[in-house]
Design an enzyme around this catalytic site. Structure first.
Site, PDB file in Angstrom:
ATOM      1  N   GLY A 158      17.224  -1.291  -4.954  1.00 29.75           N
ATOM      2  CA  GLY A 158      16.749  -0.012  -4.436  1.00 29.75           C
ATOM      3  C   GLY A 158      16.100  -0.220  -3.089  1.00 29.75           C
ATOM      4  CB  ALA A 174      10.293   5.278   3.848  1.00 24.29           C
ATOM      5  N   GLY A 226      10.061  -0.280   1.799  1.00 24.02           N
ATOM      6  CA  GLY A 226      10.471  -1.580   1.317  1.00 24.02           C
ATOM      7  C   GLY A 226      11.684  -1.490   0.436  1.00 24.02           C
ATOM      8  CG  ASP A 231       6.437   9.616  -9.299  1.00 21.58           C
ATOM      9  OD1 ASP A 231       6.860  10.659  -9.845  1.00 21.58           O
ATOM     10  OD2 ASP A 231       7.046   9.038  -8.389  1.00 21.58           O
TER      11      ASP A 231
END
EC number: 2.7.10.1
Length: 993
Positions: free
Chosen positions: A617, A620, A622, A811
């Site tokens: 993955g 922005a 890393g 999250d």
């Protein structure tokens, strides 16, 4: 079952529960029950050999055992009790009833052995001893008792105190039996390393880096003649030391009498030391002019290198009481006597003035906050400002007081908090800092009036002056037509005030000057009041246009910076945060600042042992890469790992944020349902965080990929394939078989094993069989309703662990849950590698991109993140699971109408694959009032019960099976609508209007 007492075990703490049932019976033939809690300090002996004979001690505490209303059957409940981690407890019931009794203990879905016996008073006694309390052994213990007269149930609720980290307790001394030596003991978790620190000098000059200091890593000390003797204990939390209190008759007495505080029950140790040219002298101890009783002192002597005699006389009490308070005097036939005041208190204290203090300082003035206090035991303290914590240093004073100072305020105005606590007391002191500053003035004018605005501290005052057109001096003060508005003050900041001058014909066409002044100085602005036209003109047009040009240039530069920053958006920050609650409300908290913590190099892994593979993955800030790590788990063994790293051009703040995340993960610990940290590379190169690798990716895409393979039961699968899968389900040696519900609870693990399970197989055989079973199951490539329940249960279990560790996720969603072998799911935080700029789930709100559809109302509208807001997100995650990966709130765009729907209590409909019970849980998670949402322990208990019921129903026609879900759910108590009414109450199902 819980670990029972073993012979010879040294236990730091023993907590005994006693429920005594007396012969008095009410009109309804119900027994009168008294529940008692007894605490024990047990340092010299172990718990009894049998759980039938637990220790009993003094100072019982009534737990208020009462009959539980609206319960089926006769149920008595004791008040909930919290115990420390690694404490040892005994649950005991005494039954004063004629005839024989039978009993059964039930804990987390499992029955436990119960062997009653009778004491000397012919009372039935039922006991259970649990050693070294762990998280998995906390919960509800039910004891079912049947006598010849009646049946009843007694409920004990045992929980572990929810501390942020482990404990480190100050060491204390004990004399070694039959030897002239001291034993140093520290009751800490994890187990501490104990060391003696010996110094030839006294006080501040005795620094550990001094060559005169000798360290001995041992618990027993025979060398007791040194000048300064301390015992220190250290573990992951740091280091705590205790100095051996000493009166040296060869030293000049202190100006103030030395004082020693102790709590009732603690050991007292005072050492009297004297040196003389020959042995012809003796030492004696007196308490309040009375000689100490024999057995409360012992003497040692030796010759030093210069042939002088050194004598020491110890005064000691193994467990002090209030009557041990007084002046202890050491006397010698060759030296002046000296005394010390020993004060015995019932519990610890912190004495200091807690009134708030306000300070005003100049912008560049040197200043430190300070708190002077006297406390016992030694305090743990923090300084807090703007929800950030700072290290707290303490320094002892000669008069028995200590002082803590904080100088790192960087001249930022605001409220500063000093918080101190020890085992028995808490203390908080508030400070307000104001920065004095000369006022700054801005002016504007219209056709009818001129106004000036200023901010400064202290509060500025205003004057208006009229200037002559023939002279630059403004001396004529204007008093008419001046209106000063009421000043407002920014929170802990400057005073904002304004003054307005109404124009009159007398001053039109003149220059006027408004001035704001305070004790720091004066600032003025000049305005030209013109009679023609509605707009004033600045006297110096050149200055005016120059100002406009500078402003335009500034706007252009600012626009370019914003565009540049937009690509990178916001500064990197881990979504997972550890919090410290500062008040009674969950909303009163701050994030723990791990920048001040030291990184433990034991986590360091050689970067040359990493062989990188593909990118998993990228975002922005890393990326996360797959890698092979050689020797990270076991020497000579390579495993697949996920490596989290920043992009090449990361700035210092991003590297600092990643290091803070690393330090937090090292403090967090490991759990089966969390993507665990395995190591890190921080030296001589970019920072790498090495995590477990989950081979099946995130749960969201996993669910979507299995939609065509979903079956509600295994029976459907067998029918569809004409039972061709049946051979796969022949029992393996380690399989869980229906009807076998006997379990063991291991104190160091969440796992449950059958009593007749894998105990006759080697580790290699077990690992081979488990791997073979997992491969067979995964080859089926199917998904069942039980799998969905199992996913939900495992995530709740992981979040329960994070709640125990005082962490909020912020999250929680299916995209942030990973799937690995055996359909085990693990919560992760790989937001660094997610491109939120192109992810439609992250919506711009204010100056941030947020996962709006997963956020609780208090997070969405107030920016408050707590474990209860994670519960809301968990409800959305449940909806994702039982819809097989459908995006939440389908068909509803995120706009102003969406926010109104949330504020009005809108809830999504029941997803297609959810049962009514699961949907009720979702609704309870979406309670608008966060206090009405269930806790993760309650969710785990309920889902564990649902999973067990689903398992029974799904496999009722199959002779043998292997469960898809790890069997950790079997150590959970059954969910009871009577016991967990708060979880399914109507208040939790329907929003407040």
């Amino acid at each position: 079952m819980p670990a029972l007492a073993r012979d010879g075990g040294q236990l730091p703490l023993l907590v005994v529960f006693s429920a005594m049932i007396f012969g008095t019976i009410t009109n309804q033939d119900l027994p009168v029950i008294k529940c008692v809690l007894i605490n024990h300090k047990n340092n010299d002996s172990s718990v009894g050999k049998s759980s039938s004979y637990p220790m009993v001690s003094e100072s019982p505490e009534d737990l208020g055992c009462a009959l539980r209303p609206q319960s089926s059957g006769t149920v008595y409940e004791a008040a909930a009790v919290e115990v420390d981690v690694s404490a040892s407890i005994t649950l005991q019931v005494l039954v004063d009833a004629p005839g024989n009794i039978s009993c059964l203990w039930v804990f987390k879905h499992s029955s436990l052995n119960c062997q009653p016996h009778f004491d000397l008073q012919n009372r039935g006694v039922v006991s259970m001893v649990i050693l070294k309390m762990t998280e998995t052994q906390a919960g509800e213990y039910l004891l079912f008792i049947q006598s010849e007269a009646t049946n009843y149930t007694i409920l004990f609720t045992v929980s572990i105190r929810n501390t942020l980290l482990y404990t480190l307790r100050r060491p204390y001394f004990r004399k070694m039996e039959n030897q002239d030596a001291l034993v140093c003991i520290s009751e800490s978790v994890p187990e501490p390393i104990v060391e003696w620190v010996l110094c030839d000098s006294q006080g501040e000059s005795c620094k550990e880096e001094s060559p005169a200091v000798v360290k001995k890593e041992e618990k027993v000390l025979h060398e007791l003649f040194g000048t300064d003797i301390r015992c220190c204990a250290r573990n992951e939390l740091g280091r705590e030391c205790t100095r051996l209190f000493t009166i040296d008759l060869n030293q000049t007495p202190q100006t103030t009498l030395p004082q020693l505080f102790l709590k009732v029950g603690e050991p007292l140790w005072i050492r009297c030391k004297a040196v003389h040219v020959n042995h012809g002298f003796g030492l004696t101890w007196e308490l309040e002019n009375k000689a100490l009783e024999e057995g409360n002192y012992f003497e040692m002597s030796t010759y030093s290198t210069n042939r002088t005699m050194i004598r020491i006389l110890f005064a000691f009490v193994s467990s002090v009481a209030r009557n041990d308070t007084g002046y202890y005097t050491c006397s010698s036939s060759k030296h002046p006597s000296q005394s010390a005041l020993v004060t015995i208190v019932e519990k610890g204290f912190i004495n200091a003035t807690n009134s708030s203090e306000d300070y005003e300082i100049d912008q560049y003035e040197e200043f430190c906050f300070s708190v002077r206090f006297k406390a016992y035991p030694q305090i743990r303290c923090t300084w807090t400002f703007s929800r950030k914590s700072f290290p707290c240093e303490q320094k002892g004073l000669d008069n028995g007081y200590s002082i803590s100072k904080f100088c790192n305020h960087k001249h930022q105005p605001g409220e500063y908090i000093f918080h101190a606590e020890n085992d028995d007391a808490q203390f908080t002191k508030m400070f307000t800092l104001n920065i004095r500053r000369k006022p700054q003035v801005l002016a504007e004018a219209s056709a009818s009036q001129a106004s000036c605005f200023s901010d400064g501290y202290p509060l500025p005052s205003w004057t208006w002056k009229k200037c002559s057109d023939k002279s630059p001096n403004c001396t004529e003060e204007i008093t008419e037509g001046v209106w000063n508005r009421k000043a407002n003050r920014k929170v802990f900041g400057q005073w904002v005030s304004s003054s307005t001058l109404n124009m009159s014909e007398a001053i039109k066409g003149f220059l006027v000057k408004c001035c704001a002044y305070n004790s720091l100085g004066t600032s003025c602005e000049t305005i030209l009041l013109n009679s023609p036209g509605p707009f004033p003109f600045i006297q110096d047009n050149i200055s005016f246009y120059a100002t406009i040009g500078v402003c335009l240039l500034f706007i252009v530069v600012l626009t370019l910076l914003i565009c540049h920053k937009y690509k990178k958006q916001f500064r990197y920050e881990s979504q997972l945060q550890m919090v410290q609650v500062t008040g009674s409300s969950d909303n009163e908290y701050f994030y723990v600042d791990f920048r001040e913590y030291e990184y433990d190099l034991k986590w360091e892994f050689p970067r040359e042992n990493l062989e990188f593979g593909k990118v998993l993955g990228s975002g922005a800030f890393g990326k996360v890469m797959n890698a092979t790590a050689y020797g990270i788990s076991k020497t000579g063994v390579s495993i697949q790992v996920a490596v989290k790293m920043l992009k090449e051009k990361a700035d210092s703040s991003e590297r600092e944020a990643l290091m803070s995340e690393l330090k937090m993960m090292t403090q967090l610990g490991s759990h089966e349902n969390i993507v665990n940290l395995l190591g890190a590379c921080t030296l001589s190169g970019p920072i790498y965080l090495i995590f477990e690798y989950c081979c099946y990716g995130d749960l969201l895409n996993y669910l979507r990929s299995k939609r065509e393979k979903f079956h509600r039961t295994w029976t459907e699968i067998f029918k569809e394939h004409n039972f061709s899968f049946y051979p796969t389900f022949q029992s393996h040696p380690n399989s869980s078989m229906p009807g076998s519900r006997e379990v063991q609870i291991h104190p160091d693990s969440d796992q449950i094993s059958g009593l007749h399970g894998n105990s006759f197989h080697s580790e290699d055989e077990i690992e081979y069989e488990n791997q073979k079973r997992l491969e067979e199951e995964e080859d089926l490539n199917v998904l069942t309703f039980e799998d969905l329940l199992c996913f939900a249960y495992q995530v709740a279990k992981g979040m329960e662990f994070l709640e125990f560790k005082s962490c909020v996720h912020r999250d929680l969603a299916a995209r942030n849950v990973l799937v690995t072998h055996g359909k085990v799911v693990k919560i992760c935080d790989f937001g660094l590698a997610r491109d939120i700029m192109s992810d439609s789930n992250y919506v711009v709100r204010g100056n941030a991109r947020l996962p709006v559809k997963w956020m609780a109302p208090e997070s969405l509208f107030e920016g408050i993140y707590t474990i209860k807001s994670d519960v809301w997100s968990y409800g959305i995650l449940l909806w994702e699971i039982f819809s097989l990966g459908v995006n939440p709130y389908p068909g509803i765009p995120v706009d102003a109408n969406f926010y109104k729907l949330i504020q009005n209590g809108f809830k999504m409909d029941q997803p297609f694959y959810a049962t009514e019970e699961i949907y009720i849980i979702m609704q309870s998670c979406w309670a608008f009032d966060s206090r009405k949402r269930p806790s993760f322990p309650n969710l785990t208990s309920f889902l564990g019960c649902q999973l067990a019921d689903a398992e029974e129903a799904m496999y009722q026609n199959v002779d043998g099976r292997v469960s898809e879900c790890p069997h950790t759910y079997q150590n959970r108590r059954p969910f009871s609508r009577e016991m967990d009414l708060g979880l399914l109450s109507p208040q939790a199902q329907v929003e407040d209007s």
